[in-house]
Scaffold this motif. Structure first.
Motif, mmCIF file in Angstrom:
data_model
loop_
_atom_site.group_PDB
_atom_site.id
_atom_site.type_symbol
_atom_site.label_atom_id
_atom_site.label_comp_id
_atom_site.label_asym_id
_atom_site.label_seq_id
_atom_site.Cartn_x
_atom_site.Cartn_y
_atom_site.Cartn_z
ATOM 1 N N ASP A 141 0.833 -1.194 0.000
ATOM 2 C CA ASP A 141 0.000 0.000 0.000
ATOM 3 C C ASP A 141 0.876 1.255 0.000
ATOM 4 N N PHE A 142 1.723 1.314 -1.010
ATOM 5 C CA PHE A 142 2.738 2.359 -1.077
ATOM 6 C C PHE A 142 2.768 2.931 -2.491
ATOM 7 N N GLN A 143 2.714 4.250 -2.570
ATOM 8 C CA GLN A 143 2.741 4.884 -3.894
ATOM 9 C C GLN A 143 4.175 5.087 -4.351
ATOM 10 N N ILE A 144 4.596 4.380 -5.359
ATOM 11 C CA ILE A 144 5.968 4.491 -5.833
ATOM 12 C C ILE A 144 6.101 5.662 -6.810
ATOM 13 N N ALA A 145 7.049 6.534 -6.517
ATOM 14 C CA ALA A 145 7.237 7.718 -7.358
ATOM 15 C C ALA A 145 8.484 7.601 -8.231
ATOM 16 N N ASP A 146 9.448 6.857 -7.762
ATOM 17 C CA ASP A 146 10.706 6.774 -8.507
ATOM 18 C C ASP A 146 11.473 5.533 -8.056
ATOM 19 N N HIS A 147 12.578 5.251 -8.734
ATOM 20 C CA HIS A 147 13.403 4.110 -8.345
ATOM 21 C C HIS A 147 14.842 4.365 -8.768
ATOM 22 N N LEU A 148 15.709 3.584 -8.226
ATOM 23 C CA LEU A 148 17.118 3.684 -8.559
ATOM 24 C C LEU A 148 17.574 2.273 -8.925
ATOM 25 N N ILE A 149 17.943 2.072 -10.188
ATOM 26 C CA ILE A 149 18.325 0.728 -10.621
ATOM 27 C C ILE A 149 19.818 0.692 -10.911
ATOM 28 N N GLN A 150 20.454 -0.271 -10.339
ATOM 29 C CA GLN A 150 21.899 -0.381 -10.469
ATOM 30 C C GLN A 150 22.314 -1.844 -10.578
ATOM 31 N N PHE A 151 23.085 -2.168 -11.603
ATOM 32 C CA PHE A 151 23.577 -3.534 -11.762
ATOM 33 C C PHE A 151 25.093 -3.520 -11.587
#
Ligand SMILES: [Zn+2]
Ligand SMILES: [Zn+2]
Ligand SMILES: [Zn+2]
Length: 163
Positions: A141-151
């Protein structure tokens, strides 16, 4: 300052304008210089890198001021603080005043520390992200606004030199 801060976060698209109006002159100048440096740079800069560059255009600035302003700008969602696993935080602009910096992901070489920014996402990645964000926001129940993707891995040059 704390009151003004809270407002900045809500007004997402106006974060820059709102944060930089009305603060002490010196802080504003330091922040503007930091943002200008990061705007020009295509790399992720450490606090020391930022200091060296800012110092050239604004010689009276101290390292402590740079640290403090980097923290402030990170808290205000103007900068992203990245950790590439070498124990040194790097900073980059989330967006510029005119919203030009584009969203990207990272490929980090753990051998030479090179960071590749890419914004040409593959279809599988986009589908995965879309599904993951949808599922996560439902489950928690969390509104996701952004993300950080790193490999993490080994770059072409480093893989080549091992052969
Ligand atoms: Zn992304
Ligand atoms: Zn490498
Ligand atoms: Zn980046």
């Amino acid at each position: 300052m704390p009151g003004r801060f809270g407002r900045c976060r809500q007004k997402k698209n106006d974060a820059l304008g709102c944060c930089f109006r009305g603060d002490g002159r010196r802080m504003t100048a330091a922040r503007e210089a930091i943002i200008a440096v990061l705007e020009k740079s295509s790399e992720h800069l450490s606090a020391e890198d930022v200091y060296v560059k800012v110092h050239r255009i604004y010689p009276r600035i101290g390292l402590t001021t740079v640290y403090r302003n980097l923290e402030f700008l990170t808290d205000s969602n103007v900068l992203a603080k990245c950790d590439f696993g070498d124990g040194r935080a790097r900073y980059e602009l989330i967006r510029t005043a005119n919203g030009e910096k584009e969203h990207h992901h990272h490929l980090v070489c753990t051998t030479c520390g090179r960071v590749i920014n890419y914004s040409e996402f593959i279809d599988e990645e986009l589908q995965f992200l879309k599904r993951a964000e949808k599922g996560l926001s439902k489950k928690y129940d969390f509104q996701i606004a952004d993300h950080l993707i790193q490999f993490y891995g080994t770059c072409q040059t480093c893989a080549g030199s091992k052969k």
